[in-house]
Design an enzyme around this catalytic site. Structure first.
Site, PDB file in Angstrom:
ATOM      1  N   LYS A  13       0.820  -1.214   0.000  1.00  0.00           N
ATOM      2  CA  LYS A  13       0.000   0.000   0.000  1.00  0.00           C
ATOM      3  C   LYS A  13       0.847   1.255   0.000  1.00  0.00           C
ATOM      4  O   LYS A  13       0.592   2.178  -0.758  1.00  0.00           O
ATOM      5  CB  LYS A  13      -0.847   0.129   1.269  1.00  0.00           C
ATOM      6  CG  LYS A  13      -1.775  -0.951   1.615  1.00  0.00           C
ATOM      7  CD  LYS A  13      -2.615  -0.553   2.830  1.00  0.00           C
ATOM      8  CE  LYS A  13      -1.898  -0.544   4.177  1.00  0.00           C
ATOM      9  NZ  LYS A  13      -1.359  -1.785   4.663  1.00  0.00           N
ATOM     10  N   ARG A  88      -8.590   1.038   9.686  1.00  0.00           N
ATOM     11  CA  ARG A  88      -8.212  -0.357   9.835  1.00  0.00           C
ATOM     12  C   ARG A  88      -9.266  -1.134  10.607  1.00  0.00           C
ATOM     13  O   ARG A  88      -9.105  -2.331  10.818  1.00  0.00           O
ATOM     14  CB  ARG A  88      -6.894  -0.433  10.611  1.00  0.00           C
ATOM     15  CG  ARG A  88      -5.673  -0.723   9.762  1.00  0.00           C
ATOM     16  CD  ARG A  88      -4.513  -0.885  10.718  1.00  0.00           C
ATOM     17  NE  ARG A  88      -3.370  -1.525  10.147  1.00  0.00           N
ATOM     18  CZ  ARG A  88      -2.348  -0.879   9.587  1.00  0.00           C
ATOM     19  NH1 ARG A  88      -2.379   0.410   9.446  1.00  0.00           N
ATOM     20  NH2 ARG A  88      -1.312  -1.545   9.148  1.00  0.00           N
ATOM     21  N   ARG A 123      11.752  -6.662   4.008  1.00  0.00           N
ATOM     22  CA  ARG A 123      11.467  -5.235   4.125  1.00  0.00           C
ATOM     23  C   ARG A 123      12.452  -4.548   5.077  1.00  0.00           C
ATOM     24  O   ARG A 123      12.798  -5.074   6.130  1.00  0.00           O
ATOM     25  CB  ARG A 123      10.043  -5.062   4.625  1.00  0.00           C
ATOM     26  CG  ARG A 123       9.540  -3.661   4.532  1.00  0.00           C
ATOM     27  CD  ARG A 123       8.069  -3.675   4.340  1.00  0.00           C
ATOM     28  NE  ARG A 123       7.394  -3.710   5.632  1.00  0.00           N
ATOM     29  CZ  ARG A 123       6.146  -3.285   5.797  1.00  0.00           C
ATOM     30  NH1 ARG A 123       5.455  -2.827   4.794  1.00  0.00           N
ATOM     31  NH2 ARG A 123       5.587  -3.358   6.983  1.00  0.00           N
ATOM     32  N   ARG A 156      12.101  -3.475  10.828  1.00  0.00           N
ATOM     33  CA  ARG A 156      11.178  -3.079  11.884  1.00  0.00           C
ATOM     34  C   ARG A 156      10.910  -4.273  12.778  1.00  0.00           C
ATOM     35  O   ARG A 156      10.791  -5.388  12.311  1.00  0.00           O
ATOM     36  CB  ARG A 156       9.856  -2.616  11.271  1.00  0.00           C
ATOM     37  CG  ARG A 156       9.803  -1.142  11.008  1.00  0.00           C
ATOM     38  CD  ARG A 156       8.687  -0.776  10.069  1.00  0.00           C
ATOM     39  NE  ARG A 156       7.405  -1.382  10.438  1.00  0.00           N
ATOM     40  CZ  ARG A 156       6.291  -1.202   9.715  1.00  0.00           C
ATOM     41  NH1 ARG A 156       6.321  -0.473   8.614  1.00  0.00           N
ATOM     42  NH2 ARG A 156       5.167  -1.767  10.084  1.00  0.00           N
ATOM     43  N   ARG A 167       0.022  -9.985  12.822  1.00  0.00           N
ATOM     44  CA  ARG A 167      -0.551  -8.837  12.119  1.00  0.00           C
ATOM     45  C   ARG A 167      -1.517  -9.285  11.038  1.00  0.00           C
ATOM     46  O   ARG A 167      -2.526  -8.621  10.788  1.00  0.00           O
ATOM     47  CB  ARG A 167       0.561  -7.974  11.507  1.00  0.00           C
ATOM     48  CG  ARG A 167       1.332  -7.203  12.574  1.00  0.00           C
ATOM     49  CD  ARG A 167       2.618  -6.654  12.040  1.00  0.00           C
ATOM     50  NE  ARG A 167       2.402  -5.566  11.102  1.00  0.00           N
ATOM     51  CZ  ARG A 167       3.353  -5.108  10.285  1.00  0.00           C
ATOM     52  NH1 ARG A 167       4.542  -5.667  10.286  1.00  0.00           N
ATOM     53  NH2 ARG A 167       3.107  -4.124   9.485  1.00  0.00           N
TER      54      ARG A 167
HETATM   55  P1  ADP Z   1       1.763  -1.967   7.542  1.00  0.00           P
HETATM   56  O1  ADP Z   1       1.121  -1.110   6.508  1.00  0.00           O
HETATM   57  O2  ADP Z   1       3.059  -2.501   7.155  1.00  0.00           O
HETATM   58  O3  ADP Z   1       0.829  -2.938   8.145  1.00  0.00           O
HETATM   59  P2  ADP Z   1       1.865   0.365   9.203  1.00  0.00           P
HETATM   60  O4  ADP Z   1       3.164   0.999   9.118  1.00  0.00           O
HETATM   61  O5  ADP Z   1       0.717   0.931   8.459  1.00  0.00           O
HETATM   62  O6  ADP Z   1       2.074  -1.156   8.818  1.00  0.00           O
HETATM   63  O7  ADP Z   1       1.400   0.232  10.729  1.00  0.00           O
HETATM   64  C1  ADP Z   1       2.254  -0.294  11.721  1.00  0.00           C
HETATM   65  C2  ADP Z   1       1.493  -0.460  13.028  1.00  0.00           C
HETATM   66  O8  ADP Z   1       0.951   0.793  13.448  1.00  0.00           O
HETATM   67  C3  ADP Z   1       0.272  -1.386  12.969  1.00  0.00           C
HETATM   68  O9  ADP Z   1       0.624  -2.732  13.100  1.00  0.00           O
HETATM   69  C4  ADP Z   1      -0.552  -0.866  14.145  1.00  0.00           C
HETATM   70  O10 ADP Z   1      -0.034  -1.316  15.377  1.00  0.00           O
HETATM   71  C5  ADP Z   1      -0.309   0.623  14.069  1.00  0.00           C
HETATM   72  N1  ADP Z   1      -1.354   1.298  13.244  1.00  0.00           N
HETATM   73  C6  ADP Z   1      -1.170   1.978  12.076  1.00  0.00           C
HETATM   74  N2  ADP Z   1      -2.332   2.434  11.574  1.00  0.00           N
HETATM   75  C7  ADP Z   1      -3.292   2.039  12.456  1.00  0.00           C
HETATM   76  C8  ADP Z   1      -4.705   2.182  12.520  1.00  0.00           C
HETATM   77  N3  ADP Z   1      -5.381   2.829  11.559  1.00  0.00           N
HETATM   78  N4  ADP Z   1      -5.351   1.637  13.585  1.00  0.00           N
HETATM   79  C9  ADP Z   1      -4.699   0.994  14.555  1.00  0.00           C
HETATM   80  N5  ADP Z   1      -3.375   0.818  14.571  1.00  0.00           N
HETATM   81  C10 ADP Z   1      -2.669   1.325  13.528  1.00  0.00           C
END
Ligand code: ADP
Ligand code: ZN
Length: 212
Positions: A13, A88, A123, A156, A167
């Site tokens: 994404k 999310r 990654r 990460r 996740r």
């Molecule tokens: P990826 O897109 O690789 O899953 P992100 O960088 O978007 O990861 O998000 C990393 C972490 O940040 C998530 O696993 C969650 O813990 C938190 N996070 C990010 N966006 C949200 C959201 N909209 N709601 C809840 N937690 C979030």
């Protein structure tokens, strides 16, 4: 144009959102990046978020809703935006509606769990500026070094294989229902993630350009 990019963690994404944001001149808003920034600057919100993020769990809705409310009020969102990583959960999507934010399209990038687990292990992110790379698909010019700022590339904590599985569970459980939510509104566009990033980009740009 107000867009949401949906997809499992590691579906790409963020990478695709960056391309579309340059093409359409609208900001790409990554909630993951905002949270990591907050963590780095040691704000109270960042510290609170950390425990959830390290486990691969979602940060509580009210924190994210607050973040997005503030961010969308900024000047650069006037002509549109891309939300990468938000909503999310269903309550997060409902909060957007309550804020009066009208979403034009939701681009959902589909990648199998199996491929995601393989991909995530490659990654890397820049320790300093947060730019993301991939050991196979998006290599930096110099191994282990960020093209943008010269910072060191690291994995990460939440990209470790066990956390990735958690996740993915969270994704299927809490985020995937959003497909139905937006499909019912006629806003969902599904893009099959391709082996080559550029091929996915082509499909994403087509989906964004398509009339709803
Ligand atoms: P990826 O897109 O690789 O899953 P992100 O960088 O978007 O990861 O998000 C990393 C972490 O940040 C998530 O696993 C969650 O813990 C938190 N996070 C990010 N966006 C949200 C959201 N909209 N709601 C809840 N937690 C979030
Ligand atoms: Zn960097």
């Amino acid at each position: 144009m107000n867009l949401i990019f949906l997809g499992a963690p590691g579906a790409g994404k963020g990478t695709q959102a960056e391309v579309v944001c340059n093409e359409y001149n609208i900001p790409a808003i990554s909630t993951g990046n905002i949270l990591r920034e907050a963590l780095k600057s040691g704000t109270e919100m960042g510290l609170k978020a950390k425990s959830y993020m390290d486990k691969g769990a979602l940060v509580p809705d009210e924190i994210l809703i607050g973040i997005i409310k503030d961010r969308l009020a900024e000047e650069d969102c006037k002509n549109g935006f891309i939300l990468d990583g938000f909503p999310r959960t269903i309550p997060q999507a409902e909060a957007l509606d309550k804020m009066g934010v009208v979403i034009d399209k939701v681009i959902d990038i589909e990648v199998s769990d199996e491929r995601i687990v393989t991909r995530m292990s490659g990654r890397r992110v820049c320790e300093k500026c947060g730019s993301s790379y991939h050991m196979l698909y998006k290599k930096p010019a110099k191994e282990g070094i960020c093209n943008a700022c010269g910072g060191t590339l690291i994995q990460r904590k939440d990209d470790h294989p066990d956390t990735v599985k958690d996740r993915l569970d969270v994704y299927h459980d809490q985020t995937e229902p959003l497909k139905d939510f937006y499909s019912k509104q006629g806003k969902l566009f599904i893009v099959e993630g391709q082996e080559e990033v550029a091929d996915t980009t082509k499909l994403v740009l087509e989906a964004v350009a398509k009339q709803a």
